[in-house]
Motif scaffolding. Structure first.
Motif, PDB file in Angstrom:
ATOM      1  N   VAL A 180       0.970  -1.381  -0.136  1.00 30.41           N
ATOM      2  CA  VAL A 180      -0.191   0.111   0.005  1.00 30.41           C
ATOM      3  C   VAL A 180       0.827   1.223   0.182  1.00 30.41           C
ATOM      4  CG1 VAL A 180      -1.720   1.446   1.352  1.00 30.41           C
ATOM      5  CG2 VAL A 180      -2.034  -1.092   1.023  1.00 30.41           C
ATOM      6  N   ALA A 181       2.055   1.315   0.745  1.00 28.60           N
ATOM      7  CA  ALA A 181       2.707   2.322   0.880  1.00 28.60           C
ATOM      8  C   ALA A 181       3.699   2.715  -0.575  1.00 28.60           C
ATOM      9  CB  ALA A 181       3.826   2.164   1.906  1.00 28.60           C
ATOM     10  N   LYS A 182       4.009   1.667  -1.040  1.00 34.44           N
ATOM     11  CA  LYS A 182       4.627   1.826  -2.299  1.00 34.44           C
ATOM     12  C   LYS A 182       3.808   2.163  -3.484  1.00 34.44           C
ATOM     13  CE  LYS A 182       7.180  -0.784  -5.821  1.00 34.44           C
ATOM     14  NZ  LYS A 182       7.957  -2.309  -6.081  1.00 34.44           N
ATOM     15  N   ALA A 183       2.393   1.780  -3.361  1.00 39.73           N
ATOM     16  CA  ALA A 183       1.417   2.317  -4.468  1.00 39.73           C
ATOM     17  C   ALA A 183       1.258   3.683  -4.158  1.00 39.73           C
ATOM     18  CB  ALA A 183       0.250   1.443  -4.399  1.00 39.73           C
ATOM     19  N   ALA A 184       1.048   4.215  -2.923  1.00 35.67           N
ATOM     20  CA  ALA A 184       0.638   5.344  -2.772  1.00 35.67           C
ATOM     21  C   ALA A 184       1.830   6.294  -3.004  1.00 35.67           C
ATOM     22  CB  ALA A 184       0.330   5.427  -1.024  1.00 35.67           C
ATOM     23  N   ALA A 185       3.186   5.833  -2.994  1.00 34.17           N
ATOM     24  CA  ALA A 185       3.954   6.703  -3.100  1.00 34.17           C
ATOM     25  C   ALA A 185       3.919   7.014  -4.813  1.00 34.17           C
ATOM     26  CB  ALA A 185       5.571   6.090  -2.815  1.00 34.17           C
ATOM     27  N   ILE A 186       3.713   5.822  -5.476  1.00 33.66           N
ATOM     28  CA  ILE A 186       3.729   6.052  -7.144  1.00 33.66           C
ATOM     29  C   ILE A 186       2.390   6.931  -7.343  1.00 33.66           C
ATOM     30  CG2 ILE A 186       3.006   4.555  -9.016  1.00 33.66           C
ATOM     31  CD1 ILE A 186       4.490   2.153  -7.771  1.00 33.66           C
ATOM     32  N   LEU A 187       1.531   7.052  -6.749  1.00 34.09           N
ATOM     33  CA  LEU A 187       0.113   7.709  -6.971  1.00 34.09           C
ATOM     34  C   LEU A 187       0.228   9.146  -6.438  1.00 34.09           C
ATOM     35  CD1 LEU A 187      -1.905   4.832  -7.099  1.00 34.09           C
ATOM     36  CD2 LEU A 187      -1.513   5.912  -9.064  1.00 34.09           C
ATOM     37  N   ASP A 188       1.192   9.252  -5.493  1.00 34.49           N
ATOM     38  CA  ASP A 188       1.266  10.651  -4.705  1.00 34.49           C
ATOM     39  C   ASP A 188      -0.010  10.819  -3.753  1.00 34.49           C
ATOM     40  OD1 ASP A 188       2.100  13.121  -4.255  1.00 34.49           O
ATOM     41  OD2 ASP A 188       1.080  14.179  -5.584  1.00 34.49           O
ATOM     42  N   LEU A 189      -0.378   9.437  -3.210  1.00 37.54           N
ATOM     43  CA  LEU A 189      -1.415   9.646  -2.105  1.00 37.54           C
ATOM     44  C   LEU A 189      -0.962   9.373  -0.792  1.00 37.54           C
ATOM     45  CD1 LEU A 189      -3.903   7.285  -4.080  1.00 37.54           C
ATOM     46  CD2 LEU A 189      -4.204   9.563  -3.406  1.00 37.54           C
ATOM     47  N   THR A 190       0.459   9.509  -0.567  1.00 36.49           N
ATOM     48  CA  THR A 190       1.043   9.083   0.773  1.00 36.49           C
ATOM     49  C   THR A 190       0.283  10.013   1.818  1.00 36.49           C
ATOM     50  OG1 THR A 190       3.318   8.522  -0.225  1.00 36.49           O
ATOM     51  CG2 THR A 190       3.016   8.977   2.100  1.00 36.49           C
ATOM     52  N   GLU A 191       0.408  11.373   1.609  1.00 35.46           N
ATOM     53  CA  GLU A 191      -0.184  12.249   2.573  1.00 35.46           C
ATOM     54  C   GLU A 191      -1.909  12.043   2.834  1.00 35.46           C
ATOM     55  OE1 GLU A 191       0.843  16.281   1.707  1.00 35.46           O
ATOM     56  OE2 GLU A 191       2.992  15.953   1.666  1.00 35.46           O
ATOM     57  N   ASN A 192      -2.720  11.144   1.855  1.00 36.89           N
ATOM     58  CA  ASN A 192      -4.060  11.017   2.082  1.00 36.89           C
ATOM     59  C   ASN A 192      -4.339   9.620   2.593  1.00 36.89           C
ATOM     60  OD1 ASN A 192      -5.030  13.606   0.732  1.00 36.89           O
ATOM     61  ND2 ASN A 192      -3.549  12.722  -0.898  1.00 36.89           N
ATOM     62  N   LEU A 193      -3.509   8.935   3.012  1.00 35.61           N
ATOM     63  CA  LEU A 193      -3.635   7.386   3.481  1.00 35.61           C
ATOM     64  C   LEU A 193      -4.656   7.301   4.514  1.00 35.61           C
ATOM     65  CD1 LEU A 193      -0.181   5.710   3.132  1.00 35.61           C
ATOM     66  CD2 LEU A 193      -2.508   5.443   1.649  1.00 35.61           C
ATOM     67  N   ASP A 194      -4.702   8.129   5.315  1.00 41.36           N
ATOM     68  CA  ASP A 194      -5.613   8.260   6.591  1.00 41.36           C
ATOM     69  C   ASP A 194      -6.908   8.939   6.196  1.00 41.36           C
ATOM     70  OD1 ASP A 194      -3.820   7.084   8.016  1.00 41.36           O
ATOM     71  OD2 ASP A 194      -2.784   8.802   8.645  1.00 41.36           O
ATOM     72  N   ARG A 195      -7.345   9.496   5.167  1.00 37.09           N
ATOM     73  CA  ARG A 195      -8.253  10.192   4.864  1.00 37.09           C
ATOM     74  C   ARG A 195      -9.420   9.083   4.268  1.00 37.09           C
ATOM     75  NH1 ARG A 195      -6.911  15.787   1.951  1.00 37.09           N
ATOM     76  NH2 ARG A 195      -5.578  16.912   3.391  1.00 37.09           N
ATOM     77  N   LYS A 196     -10.701   9.682   4.231  1.00 37.00           N
ATOM     78  CA  LYS A 196     -11.777   8.741   3.795  1.00 37.00           C
ATOM     79  C   LYS A 196     -11.937   9.483   2.304  1.00 37.00           C
ATOM     80  CE  LYS A 196     -12.924   6.523   7.608  1.00 37.00           C
ATOM     81  NZ  LYS A 196     -13.912   7.003   8.462  1.00 37.00           N
TER      82      LYS A 196
END
Length: 396
Positions: free
Chosen positions: A115-131
């Motif tokens: 999940v962390a790797k995919a989030a980094a690829i998609l520029d979503l790391t800062e949004n992982l805790d959001r709904k």
């Protein structure tokens, strides 16, 4: 990653509707293939058959070396991205991305890593805790992409994933998806009704009409060498101008008459289309791309025998170009005529005198205005020719 192969695949519904006719496709390992066509052409049905969400009525389908006709969707090792994102609103971004892995009982620490790797690829790391409700449309689409990426599937299947986004965000996201697919190298089948999207994203584009494969080729080849009049008219924006004309002159020096004005066809083009000789004295369909037309005030060196006199009825000023509409007294050809006898034909726009409106892509320096009497220079070396009875291109 895997090759996806469809061999004479058909889909017939219980009510007898034949949605897909003998579809043959060989999608290479790592290729980005786009399925495009008008509403009801069968593109989403074909994608759903690859996914296993629709049964195959006849034919064979392989993913890699496995025949998957009777394989359950969850066992096909594919990931699908839908138009409506299909996110769980009560879950965080991280939980949405990793949900399929959780169902598959992947160890928790591995889920977190993927999940962390995919989030980094998609520029979503800062949004992982959001709904999902706290995200923009583009971010929600990235979450849907992330959910597909973490599964590390053999193929991605995408069904109009950008259609809910506004125009500017669609342009941005299609560039991001194309770049992501190249980086991951995963075989991807992408469905869209937007031919601009298809042309800018696909390694190859498959054009469908009424469940029949019309042509599959690189975007540039589809544009430059359409196999039939439907592909010619469907690919390109604004659409190709299609006119029914009589082919005159000789095999070496053919001519066409448009609105009482004779145009000389470029001899080199005629020589490269030997089959044209058999149509001298007969009706043909000529296709002229809007960019192959120009105001003579810009193209001042155009010979008299490649000019058309007309007047401007509408101008769409786009800054870098002018889309100029003008009438000509020559019958247009509907791209639905050849196979379906006009049942889906759209009436061409006409002026008050009953002449058909055609479109040119002019330089903004032409300063064309509504009501102007103009001469249009026609690049006859760029003509396309089609048989009016079959709709097929006239070439060799």
């Amino acid at each position: 990653m895997a090759r996806v192969t469809l061999e004479n695949v058909n889909k017939v519904y219980p009510n007898g509707y034949h949605a897909i006719h003998d579809l043959n496709l060989d999608i290479e390992d790592g290729e980005f293939l786009v399925l495009v066509g008008p509403s009801g052409c069968g593109k989403s049905t074909a994608l759903r058959m690859v996914a296993g969400l629709e049964e195959i009525s006849d034919g064979k389908m392989h993913i890699g070396d496995t025949l998957v006709n009777d394989v359950h969707p969850k066992d096909r090792d594919i990931a699908m991205v839908f138009q409506n994102y299909a996110l769980y609103p009560h879950m965080s971004v991280a939980d949405n991305i990793g949900f399929a892995l959780k169902l598959a009982k992947v160890p928790k620490n591995e889920i977190q890593e993927r999940v962390a790797k995919a989030a980094a690829i998609l520029d979503l790391t800062e949004n992982l805790d959001r709904k999902p409700g706290q995200l923009s449309g583009g971010q929600r689409q990235r979450v849907a992409m992330g959910r597909a990426i973490v599964r590390q599937p053999k193929a991605f299947l995408m069904d109009e994933p950008l259609s809910n986004l506004d125009a500017k965000l669609r342009v941005q996201m299609r560039a991001e998806i194309a770049a992501l697919q190249r980086d991951l190298g995963v075989t991807t089948v992408y469905v869209t009704h937007d031919q601009v999207e298809a042309m800018t994203m696909g390694d190859r584009v498959c054009v469908l009409k009424r469940g029949f494969l019309q042509q599959v080729d690189t975007p540039q080849n589809l544009y430059d060498a359409p196999d039939n009049v439907f592909v010619a008219g469907f690919i390109g924006s604004p659409s190709m101008n299609l006119m029914r004309v009589m082919l005159g002159g000789t095999a070496a020096a053919p001519t066409v008459e448009i609105d009482g004005q004779t145009l000389n066809i470029d001899p080199a083009l005629a020589a490269s289309r030997p089959a044209l000789a058999g149509f001298i004295g007969k009706e043909v369909v000529i296709g002229i791309r809007p960019e192959d037309l120009e105001d003579v005030r810009i193209k001042t060196d155009a010979p008299e025998n490649v000019r058309l006199k007309t007047r401007v009825t509408l101008v769409e000023a786009l800054g870098s170009e002018l889309i100029v509409h003008f009438p000509l007294g020559v019958e247009s050809y509907s791209i639905m005529d050849a196979e379906f006898e006009g049942e889906d034909a759209v009436e061409a726009s006409k002026d008050d005198d009953g002449r058909t409106i055609y479109v040119g892509r002019f330089s903004p320096r032409a300063m064309s205005r509504i009501g102007d009497e103009i001469e249009v220079a026609v690049d006859t070396s760029r003509f396309h020719f089609f048989n009016p009875d079959t709709g097929l291109a006239i070439r060799d």
